[in-house]
Every structure is written in C-alpha cells, then in structure tokens.
Design a protein around this motif. Structure first.
Motif, PDB file in Angstrom:
ATOM      1  N   UNK A  49       3.786  -2.019 -14.290  1.00  0.00           N
ATOM      2  CA  UNK A  49       2.101  -1.844 -14.899  1.00  0.00           C
ATOM      3  C   UNK A  49       1.601  -0.745 -14.882  1.00  0.00           C
ATOM      4  N   UNK A  50       1.920   0.036 -14.212  1.00  0.00           N
ATOM      5  CA  UNK A  50       1.405   0.924 -13.900  1.00  0.00           C
ATOM      6  C   UNK A  50       0.873   1.528 -12.743  1.00  0.00           C
ATOM      7  N   UNK A  51       0.386   0.943 -11.734  1.00  0.00           N
ATOM      8  CA  UNK A  51       0.420   0.911 -10.431  1.00  0.00           C
ATOM      9  C   UNK A  51       0.552   2.110  -9.808  1.00  0.00           C
ATOM     10  N   UNK A  52      -0.692   2.658  -9.305  1.00  0.00           N
ATOM     11  CA  UNK A  52       0.519   3.366  -8.105  1.00  0.00           C
ATOM     12  C   UNK A  52      -0.131   3.787  -6.437  1.00  0.00           C
ATOM     13  N   UNK A  53       0.577   2.815  -5.961  1.00  0.00           N
ATOM     14  CA  UNK A  53       0.606   2.965  -4.329  1.00  0.00           C
ATOM     15  C   UNK A  53       1.210   3.509  -3.737  1.00  0.00           C
ATOM     16  N   UNK A  54       1.363   3.230  -2.540  1.00  0.00           N
ATOM     17  CA  UNK A  54       2.264   3.294  -1.159  1.00  0.00           C
ATOM     18  C   UNK A  54       2.212   1.772  -0.575  1.00  0.00           C
ATOM     19  N   UNK A  55       3.711   2.369  -0.103  1.00  0.00           N
ATOM     20  CA  UNK A  55       4.716   0.696  -0.047  1.00  0.00           C
ATOM     21  C   UNK A  55       4.214   0.751   1.889  1.00  0.00           C
ATOM     22  N   UNK A  56       3.433  -0.749   2.205  1.00  0.00           N
ATOM     23  CA  UNK A  56       2.482  -0.546   3.058  1.00  0.00           C
ATOM     24  C   UNK A  56       3.395  -1.255   4.260  1.00  0.00           C
ATOM     25  N   UNK A  57       4.666  -3.005   4.267  1.00  0.00           N
ATOM     26  CA  UNK A  57       4.987  -3.725   4.493  1.00  0.00           C
ATOM     27  C   UNK A  57       5.506  -4.525   3.268  1.00  0.00           C
ATOM     28  N   UNK A  58       7.088  -4.493   4.070  1.00  0.00           N
ATOM     29  CA  UNK A  58       8.246  -5.309   3.052  1.00  0.00           C
ATOM     30  C   UNK A  58       8.580  -6.411   3.576  1.00  0.00           C
ATOM     31  N   UNK A  61      11.239 -12.265   3.528  1.00  0.00           N
ATOM     32  CA  UNK A  61      11.797 -13.830   3.352  1.00  0.00           C
ATOM     33  C   UNK A  61      11.453 -13.879   1.373  1.00  0.00           C
ATOM     34  N   UNK A  62      10.280 -13.242   1.104  1.00  0.00           N
ATOM     35  CA  UNK A  62       9.813 -14.243  -0.697  1.00  0.00           C
ATOM     36  C   UNK A  62      10.319 -12.908  -1.419  1.00  0.00           C
ATOM     37  N   UNK A  63      11.557 -11.411  -0.917  1.00  0.00           N
ATOM     38  CA  UNK A  63      11.127 -10.783  -1.436  1.00  0.00           C
ATOM     39  C   UNK A  63       9.887  -9.460  -1.992  1.00  0.00           C
ATOM     40  N   UNK A  64       9.605  -9.102  -1.313  1.00  0.00           N
ATOM     41  CA  UNK A  64       8.123  -8.420  -1.977  1.00  0.00           C
ATOM     42  C   UNK A  64       7.675  -7.570  -1.204  1.00  0.00           C
ATOM     43  N   UNK A  65       6.361  -7.184  -1.344  1.00  0.00           N
ATOM     44  CA  UNK A  65       6.015  -5.758  -0.872  1.00  0.00           C
ATOM     45  C   UNK A  65       4.383  -5.321  -1.068  1.00  0.00           C
ATOM     46  N   UNK A  66       3.994  -4.892   0.728  1.00  0.00           N
ATOM     47  CA  UNK A  66       2.217  -4.884   0.212  1.00  0.00           C
ATOM     48  C   UNK A  66       1.652  -3.728  -0.449  1.00  0.00           C
ATOM     49  N   UNK A  67       1.417  -3.544  -1.159  1.00  0.00           N
ATOM     50  CA  UNK A  67       0.555  -1.264  -1.653  1.00  0.00           C
ATOM     51  C   UNK A  67      -0.037  -1.042  -0.997  1.00  0.00           C
ATOM     52  N   UNK A  68      -0.052  -0.162  -0.594  1.00  0.00           N
ATOM     53  CA  UNK A  68      -1.336   0.450  -0.545  1.00  0.00           C
ATOM     54  C   UNK A  68      -2.414   1.457  -1.671  1.00  0.00           C
ATOM     55  N   UNK A  69      -3.533   1.059  -2.160  1.00  0.00           N
ATOM     56  CA  UNK A  69      -3.813   1.242  -3.390  1.00  0.00           C
ATOM     57  C   UNK A  69      -5.571   1.758  -3.078  1.00  0.00           C
ATOM     58  N   UNK A  70      -6.156   2.517  -4.414  1.00  0.00           N
ATOM     59  CA  UNK A  70      -7.112   3.108  -3.585  1.00  0.00           C
ATOM     60  C   UNK A  70      -8.298   1.185  -3.998  1.00  0.00           C
ATOM     61  N   UNK A  71      -7.739   0.822  -4.439  1.00  0.00           N
ATOM     62  CA  UNK A  71      -8.919  -0.611  -4.687  1.00  0.00           C
ATOM     63  C   UNK A  71      -8.369  -1.615  -3.606  1.00  0.00           C
ATOM     64  N   UNK A  73      -5.446  -3.289  -0.605  1.00  0.00           N
ATOM     65  CA  UNK A  73      -3.978  -3.563  -0.389  1.00  0.00           C
ATOM     66  C   UNK A  73      -4.448  -4.460  -1.835  1.00  0.00           C
ATOM     67  N   UNK A  74      -2.262  -4.821  -1.992  1.00  0.00           N
ATOM     68  CA  UNK A  74      -2.177  -5.236  -2.945  1.00  0.00           C
ATOM     69  C   UNK A  74      -1.181  -6.341  -2.671  1.00  0.00           C
ATOM     70  N   UNK A  75      -0.300  -7.211  -2.687  1.00  0.00           N
ATOM     71  CA  UNK A  75       1.163  -7.905  -2.808  1.00  0.00           C
ATOM     72  C   UNK A  75       1.654  -8.054  -3.521  1.00  0.00           C
TER      73      UNK A  75
END
Length: 94
Positions: A49-58, A61-71, A73-75
């Motif tokens: 969707x165009x959101x830029x971020x850095x991977x903080x956590x993987x 279990x549910x094949x997800x990741x947490x991204x750190x953005x300027x807004x 942390x988002x999962x």
C-alpha cells in the motif's frame, strides 16, 4: 491424423499460455515466499500500500511483522510487504 490436426491448435495455445503466463506467475510467487521468509530485523521495507518502515519484530506464529514508521509501530502480515520496492530501497548506493 485428422483428429490430431484439430486438437493441435488447442494444445499449442495451452503450451504458449503455460510458458508465458502460468510459469512466470509460479516463479514470482516462489520468489515472494522466499523474500518474506528471509525478512530480518532492521530491514527497510515498503508495503504494497506504499507505507515505508523498518522491521522491528517478526512473529513466526501468525507470520506477521511489526514495522516502525514515523507514525509509530504497526503490525502487518508479511505478505503485505512489496518485494520489488523493498529491494530497490535496500539497494547499495553507487
């Protein structure tokens, strides 16, 4: 021989469709699955969707990741990360 001649164009269409449409799609899916499996902490990524971020956590279990953005942390689901844009973002400077 006449019956085979009638089915030859259909067989040819299927072979062409396989090599130009089905096979490249399967390769692309395989590459994206490999990319999402190789994600690691600290990778800079772009979501589809165009959101830029850095991977903080993987989370495996549910094949997800947490991204750190300027807004904040988002999962996200790992499949939401764009392989092509992330590779361009992480490419070394020339």
């Amino acid at each position: 021989m006449g019956e085979l001649g009638q089915f030859l164009p259909m067989i040819l269409i299927f072979v062409v469709a396989y090599f130009f449409m089905i096979r490249p799609q399967m390769k692309r899916q395989k590459d994206e699955k490999k990319f999402s499996a190789e994600l690691k902490r600290g990778d800079r990524v772009v979501t589809k969707s165009g959101l830029h971020g850095k991977v903080v956590d993987l989370n495996d279990k549910d094949f997800s990741c947490v991204l750190e953005t300027m807004a904040g942390k988002l999962k996200f689901d790992r499949s939401a990360i764009s392989m092509e844009m992330s590779k361009k973002l992480n490419a070394p400077e020339k």
